[in-house]
Design a protein around this motif. Structure first.
Motif, PDB file in Angstrom:
ATOM      1  N   ALA A 219       0.948  -1.219  -0.142  1.00 42.51           N
ATOM      2  CA  ALA A 219      -0.016   0.033   0.068  1.00 42.51           C
ATOM      3  C   ALA A 219       0.754   1.264  -0.208  1.00 42.51           C
ATOM      4  CB  ALA A 219      -0.825  -0.134   1.289  1.00 42.51           C
ATOM      5  N   VAL A 220       1.837   1.276   0.845  1.00 35.89           N
ATOM      6  CA  VAL A 220       2.657   2.846   1.039  1.00 35.89           C
ATOM      7  C   VAL A 220       3.647   2.753  -0.237  1.00 35.89           C
ATOM      8  CG1 VAL A 220       2.545   2.548   3.490  1.00 35.89           C
ATOM      9  CG2 VAL A 220       4.714   1.429   2.098  1.00 35.89           C
ATOM     10  N   LYS A 221       3.718   1.666  -1.094  1.00 35.72           N
ATOM     11  CA  LYS A 221       4.618   1.813  -2.428  1.00 35.72           C
ATOM     12  C   LYS A 221       3.696   2.290  -3.407  1.00 35.72           C
ATOM     13  CE  LYS A 221       7.992  -0.579  -5.093  1.00 35.72           C
ATOM     14  NZ  LYS A 221       7.497  -0.624  -6.379  1.00 35.72           N
ATOM     15  N   LYS A 222       2.485   1.519  -3.696  1.00 31.37           N
ATOM     16  CA  LYS A 222       1.820   1.603  -4.834  1.00 31.37           C
ATOM     17  C   LYS A 222       0.720   2.849  -4.848  1.00 31.37           C
ATOM     18  CE  LYS A 222       3.393  -2.045  -6.993  1.00 31.37           C
ATOM     19  NZ  LYS A 222       4.279  -1.831  -8.127  1.00 31.37           N
ATOM     20  N   VAL A 223       0.282   3.246  -3.469  1.00 30.45           N
ATOM     21  CA  VAL A 223      -0.685   4.223  -3.586  1.00 30.45           C
ATOM     22  C   VAL A 223      -0.144   5.536  -4.254  1.00 30.45           C
ATOM     23  CG1 VAL A 223      -2.145   5.798  -1.931  1.00 30.45           C
ATOM     24  CG2 VAL A 223      -2.471   3.062  -1.989  1.00 30.45           C
ATOM     25  N   PRO A 224       1.047   5.894  -3.524  1.00 36.68           N
ATOM     26  CA  PRO A 224       1.883   7.162  -3.840  1.00 36.68           C
ATOM     27  C   PRO A 224       2.271   6.970  -5.632  1.00 36.68           C
ATOM     28  CG  PRO A 224       2.867   6.621  -2.095  1.00 36.68           C
ATOM     29  CD  PRO A 224       1.792   5.373  -2.313  1.00 36.68           C
ATOM     30  N   GLU A 225       2.434   6.007  -5.998  1.00 37.88           N
ATOM     31  CA  GLU A 225       2.879   5.822  -7.437  1.00 37.88           C
ATOM     32  C   GLU A 225       1.327   6.120  -8.442  1.00 37.88           C
ATOM     33  OE1 GLU A 225       5.981   2.198  -7.188  1.00 37.88           O
ATOM     34  OE2 GLU A 225       4.425   1.883  -8.601  1.00 37.88           O
ATOM     35  N   CYS A 226       0.315   5.524  -7.972  1.00 43.19           N
ATOM     36  CA  CYS A 226      -0.860   5.663  -8.862  1.00 43.19           C
ATOM     37  C   CYS A 226      -1.308   7.191  -8.584  1.00 43.19           C
ATOM     38  CB  CYS A 226      -1.812   4.737  -8.504  1.00 43.19           C
ATOM     39  SG  CYS A 226      -2.646   4.754  -7.114  1.00 43.19           S
ATOM     40  N   ILE A 227      -1.104   7.779  -7.381  1.00 39.55           N
ATOM     41  CA  ILE A 227      -1.590   9.156  -7.265  1.00 39.55           C
ATOM     42  C   ILE A 227      -0.669  10.231  -8.225  1.00 39.55           C
ATOM     43  CG2 ILE A 227      -1.605  11.035  -5.635  1.00 39.55           C
ATOM     44  CD1 ILE A 227      -2.530   9.111  -3.587  1.00 39.55           C
ATOM     45  N   ASN A 228       0.743   9.926  -8.003  1.00 40.61           N
ATOM     46  CA  ASN A 228       1.641  10.607  -8.951  1.00 40.61           C
ATOM     47  C   ASN A 228       1.284  10.494 -10.421  1.00 40.61           C
ATOM     48  OD1 ASN A 228       2.780  11.955  -6.697  1.00 40.61           O
ATOM     49  ND2 ASN A 228       4.481  10.097  -6.705  1.00 40.61           N
ATOM     50  N   GLN A 248      -9.567   3.711   3.646  1.00 41.60           N
ATOM     51  CA  GLN A 248      -9.249   3.617   5.159  1.00 41.60           C
ATOM     52  C   GLN A 248      -9.143   2.481   5.764  1.00 41.60           C
ATOM     53  OE1 GLN A 248     -10.004   6.882   6.765  1.00 41.60           O
ATOM     54  NE2 GLN A 248      -9.505   7.385   4.908  1.00 41.60           N
ATOM     55  N   ALA A 249      -8.066   1.883   5.494  1.00 41.31           N
ATOM     56  CA  ALA A 249      -7.346   0.534   6.009  1.00 41.31           C
ATOM     57  C   ALA A 249      -6.698   0.737   7.409  1.00 41.31           C
ATOM     58  CB  ALA A 249      -6.357  -0.276   5.013  1.00 41.31           C
ATOM     59  N   ASN A 250      -6.052   1.990   7.377  1.00 44.54           N
ATOM     60  CA  ASN A 250      -5.261   1.839   8.478  1.00 44.54           C
ATOM     61  C   ASN A 250      -4.584   3.221   8.635  1.00 44.54           C
ATOM     62  OD1 ASN A 250      -2.605   1.859   9.805  1.00 44.54           O
ATOM     63  ND2 ASN A 250      -2.665  -0.477   9.619  1.00 44.54           N
ATOM     64  N   TYR A 251      -4.399   4.018   9.776  1.00 46.21           N
ATOM     65  CA  TYR A 251      -4.007   5.320   9.905  1.00 46.21           C
ATOM     66  C   TYR A 251      -2.505   5.418   9.489  1.00 46.21           C
ATOM     67  CZ  TYR A 251      -2.826   9.814  11.196  1.00 46.21           C
ATOM     68  OH  TYR A 251      -2.095  11.237  11.083  1.00 46.21           O
ATOM     69  N   ARG A 252      -1.702   4.266   9.944  1.00 47.62           N
ATOM     70  CA  ARG A 252      -0.256   4.221   9.712  1.00 47.62           C
ATOM     71  C   ARG A 252      -0.103   4.218   8.095  1.00 47.62           C
ATOM     72  NH1 ARG A 252       3.160   0.286  12.367  1.00 47.62           N
ATOM     73  NH2 ARG A 252       1.443  -1.205  11.899  1.00 47.62           N
ATOM     74  N   ILE A 253      -0.881   3.588   7.420  1.00 45.88           N
ATOM     75  CA  ILE A 253      -0.655   3.472   6.065  1.00 45.88           C
ATOM     76  C   ILE A 253      -0.903   4.774   5.318  1.00 45.88           C
ATOM     77  CG2 ILE A 253      -1.640   2.819   3.839  1.00 45.88           C
ATOM     78  CD1 ILE A 253      -1.967   0.003   5.162  1.00 45.88           C
ATOM     79  N   ILE A 254      -1.925   5.615   5.738  1.00 52.88           N
ATOM     80  CA  ILE A 254      -2.241   6.971   5.276  1.00 52.88           C
ATOM     81  C   ILE A 254      -1.089   8.078   5.748  1.00 52.88           C
ATOM     82  CG2 ILE A 254      -3.884   8.715   5.512  1.00 52.88           C
ATOM     83  CD1 ILE A 254      -6.006   6.710   5.115  1.00 52.88           C
ATOM     84  N   LYS A 259       3.578  11.118   4.035  1.00 55.98           N
ATOM     85  CA  LYS A 259       4.908  11.533   4.204  1.00 55.98           C
ATOM     86  C   LYS A 259       5.796  11.233   3.118  1.00 55.98           C
ATOM     87  CE  LYS A 259       8.247  10.439   8.050  1.00 55.98           C
ATOM     88  NZ  LYS A 259       8.595   9.580   9.118  1.00 55.98           N
ATOM     89  N   ARG A 260       5.771  10.100   2.187  1.00 60.15           N
ATOM     90  CA  ARG A 260       6.437   9.856   1.247  1.00 60.15           C
ATOM     91  C   ARG A 260       6.070  10.656   0.193  1.00 60.15           C
ATOM     92  NH1 ARG A 260       7.342   3.757  -0.891  1.00 60.15           N
ATOM     93  NH2 ARG A 260       7.984   2.792   1.046  1.00 60.15           N
ATOM     94  N   MET A 261       4.796  11.269   0.098  1.00 61.15           N
ATOM     95  CA  MET A 261       4.639  12.178  -1.025  1.00 61.15           C
ATOM     96  C   MET A 261       4.659  13.560  -0.654  1.00 61.15           C
ATOM     97  SD  MET A 261       1.040  10.673  -2.699  1.00 61.15           S
ATOM     98  CE  MET A 261       1.232  11.632  -4.101  1.00 61.15           C
ATOM     99  N   LYS A 262       5.291  13.849   0.544  1.00 59.60           N
ATOM    100  CA  LYS A 262       5.627  15.216   1.292  1.00 59.60           C
ATOM    101  C   LYS A 262       4.378  15.964   1.053  1.00 59.60           C
ATOM    102  CE  LYS A 262      10.625  15.249   0.357  1.00 59.60           C
ATOM    103  NZ  LYS A 262      10.776  13.635  -0.020  1.00 59.60           N
ATOM    104  N   ILE A 263       3.246  15.478   1.501  1.00 62.69           N
ATOM    105  CA  ILE A 263       1.948  16.198   1.460  1.00 62.69           C
ATOM    106  C   ILE A 263       1.647  16.401   2.952  1.00 62.69           C
ATOM    107  CG2 ILE A 263      -0.478  16.327   0.878  1.00 62.69           C
ATOM    108  CD1 ILE A 263       0.503  14.668  -1.644  1.00 62.69           C
ATOM    109  N   ASP A 264       0.988  17.568   3.419  1.00 60.16           N
ATOM    110  CA  ASP A 264       0.649  17.695   4.618  1.00 60.16           C
ATOM    111  C   ASP A 264      -0.630  16.510   5.004  1.00 60.16           C
ATOM    112  OD1 ASP A 264      -0.466  18.587   7.082  1.00 60.16           O
ATOM    113  OD2 ASP A 264      -0.535  20.535   6.684  1.00 60.16           O
ATOM    114  N   ALA A 265      -0.380  15.936   6.295  1.00 57.81           N
ATOM    115  CA  ALA A 265      -1.055  14.770   6.592  1.00 57.81           C
ATOM    116  C   ALA A 265      -2.743  15.230   6.641  1.00 57.81           C
ATOM    117  CB  ALA A 265      -1.099  14.007   7.849  1.00 57.81           C
ATOM    118  N   ASP A 266      -2.899  16.584   6.946  1.00 53.99           N
ATOM    119  CA  ASP A 266      -4.469  17.221   7.004  1.00 53.99           C
ATOM    120  C   ASP A 266      -5.062  17.151   5.842  1.00 53.99           C
ATOM    121  OD1 ASP A 266      -3.678  17.914   9.701  1.00 53.99           O
ATOM    122  OD2 ASP A 266      -3.302  20.202   9.194  1.00 53.99           O
TER     123      ASP A 266
END
Ligand code: COA
Length: 320
Positions: A219-228, A248-254, A259-266
């Motif tokens: 999840a933490v690899k592929k989601v940023p890839e498909c959003i980019n 909404q699987a898990n707060y830590r994943i989000i 963080k990976r995408m350097k976007i504010d978590a808000d």
């Protein structure tokens, strides 16, 4: 011509199961579940099936859109827990809401189900084949979980979210869908391959199985890839996006994705604290909550992204 969301709706079962309730049936604790997942409680269906919840969410979305069920040309239900193998769940929703003019089928892409269904509806609408569609994500994973397995039973909840979409000048700007069947074994449920009357074996659907750490890494690899990918293909800067509405699987994943995408978590709204992982329903439930709370303004750019069993993942960029 593109596809615009003109109404949202959601439905959650009334019955709340807290982390403390689960600690009475498996060896776990509120502290463990909250710190690993961000989940505090979940809704569990008692009398409702997937189609009942989906139909209620659909009716709420239709009311908000201000259109009649007979105006719907297409119903797509993202689910991996339909009431039956057949009739499909979308047909069962059609029967409950009286959408007599709709073609109906389910999209089986686990927790990516709503995003895949929305993108599929967009493919039909943007080519002019259909004008108005009901796109739903609904699951009752509580019926597929081994309630003695603490590794999975603490994560999921039941619910449904729906959107009415229609052909318009403004709406979806870009989308993508991806799959990696070779890694499907890390998240499985409901084998239909083991029943055989010649061998005297009764079909046994089996419970969900999951390699949690592999799913987390995926999840933490592929989601940023498909959003980019969707941002690049539409020449959109990430700063232009008002919200990233992620499964909404898990707060830590989000948190890791932000963080990976350097976007504010808000910019990543969350509601898993109250509902757990509602699978295909999580993205449209969150979207409906944001919409009804007046958080989304006309012209806002929003990224939707789902990921889950298959493996499947994908993203949609839309302008509200
Ligand atoms: N309560 C208490 N302890 C638990 C537990 C629970 N509910 N579930 C697992 N544990 C234990 C494990 O048995 C293990 O114990 P051990 O060290 O004695 O072997 C320990 O906690 C750590 O387990 P581990 O699997 O390494 O935990 P983790 O930090 O990876 O967190 C998940 C587990 C499931 C929360 C995490 O991997 C995750 O979020 N994965 C993604 C799952 C997901 O979102 N799936 C759906 C995607 S659509």
């Amino acid at each position: 011509m593109t596809t615009r969301i003109i109404g949202t709706g959601s439905y959650m079962p009334e019955h709340i199961v807290t982390n403390d309730d689960l600690a009475k049936i498996v060896e776990t604790s509120d502290e463990w579940i909250r710190s690993r997942t961000g989940i505090g409680e979940r809704r569990i269906a008692t009398v409702e099936n997937t189609s009942d919840m989906a139909a209620k969410a659909a009716q709420a979305a239709l009311r908000q859109a201000g259109i009649g069920a007979d105006e719907i040309d297409l119903i797509l239900l993202g689910t991996s827990s339909p009431d039956h193998c057949f009739p499909n769940g979308a047909c069962e929703v059609q029967a409950q809401i009286g959408a007599v003019n709709a073609a109906c089928f389910d999209i089986s892409a686990a927790c990516s189900g709503y995003v895949f269904a929305l993108n599929t509806a967009h493919a039909f609408i943007s080519t002019g084949l259909y004008r108005t569609a009901l796109v739903i994500g609904a699951d009752v994973l509580s019926k597929l979980i081994d309630w003695a397995d603490r590794g999975t039973c603490v994560l999921f909840g039941d619910g449904a979210g729906a959107t009415v979409v229609r052909a318009d000048e403004k709406g979806i700007l870009g989308m993508n869908m991806h799959s990696e069947g070779a890694k499907g074994g890390v998240l499985t449920c409901g084998s239909r391959s083991n029943g055989n009357f010649l061998l005297g074996k009764k079909p046994d659907l089996g419970y969900m199985t999951m390699d949690g750490q592999e799913v987390f890494k995926f999840a933490v690899k592929k989601v940023p890839e498909c959003i980019n990918e969707v941002l690049e293909n539409t020449h959109t800067f990430k700063d232009e996006v008002a919200y990233f509405v992620i499964h909404q699987a898990n707060y830590r994943i989000i948190e890791s994705i932000a963080k990976r995408m350097k976007i504010d978590a808000d910019k990543f709204p969350v509601n898993m604290e109250h509902y757990g992982n509602t699978s295909a329903a999580s993205v449209p439930i969150l979207l409906d909550e944001m919409n009804r709370a007046g958080k989304i303004k006309s012209g806002d750019k929003i990224v939707l992204s789902g990921f889950g069993g298959g493996l499947t993942w994908g993203a949609t960029l839309l302008e509200w």
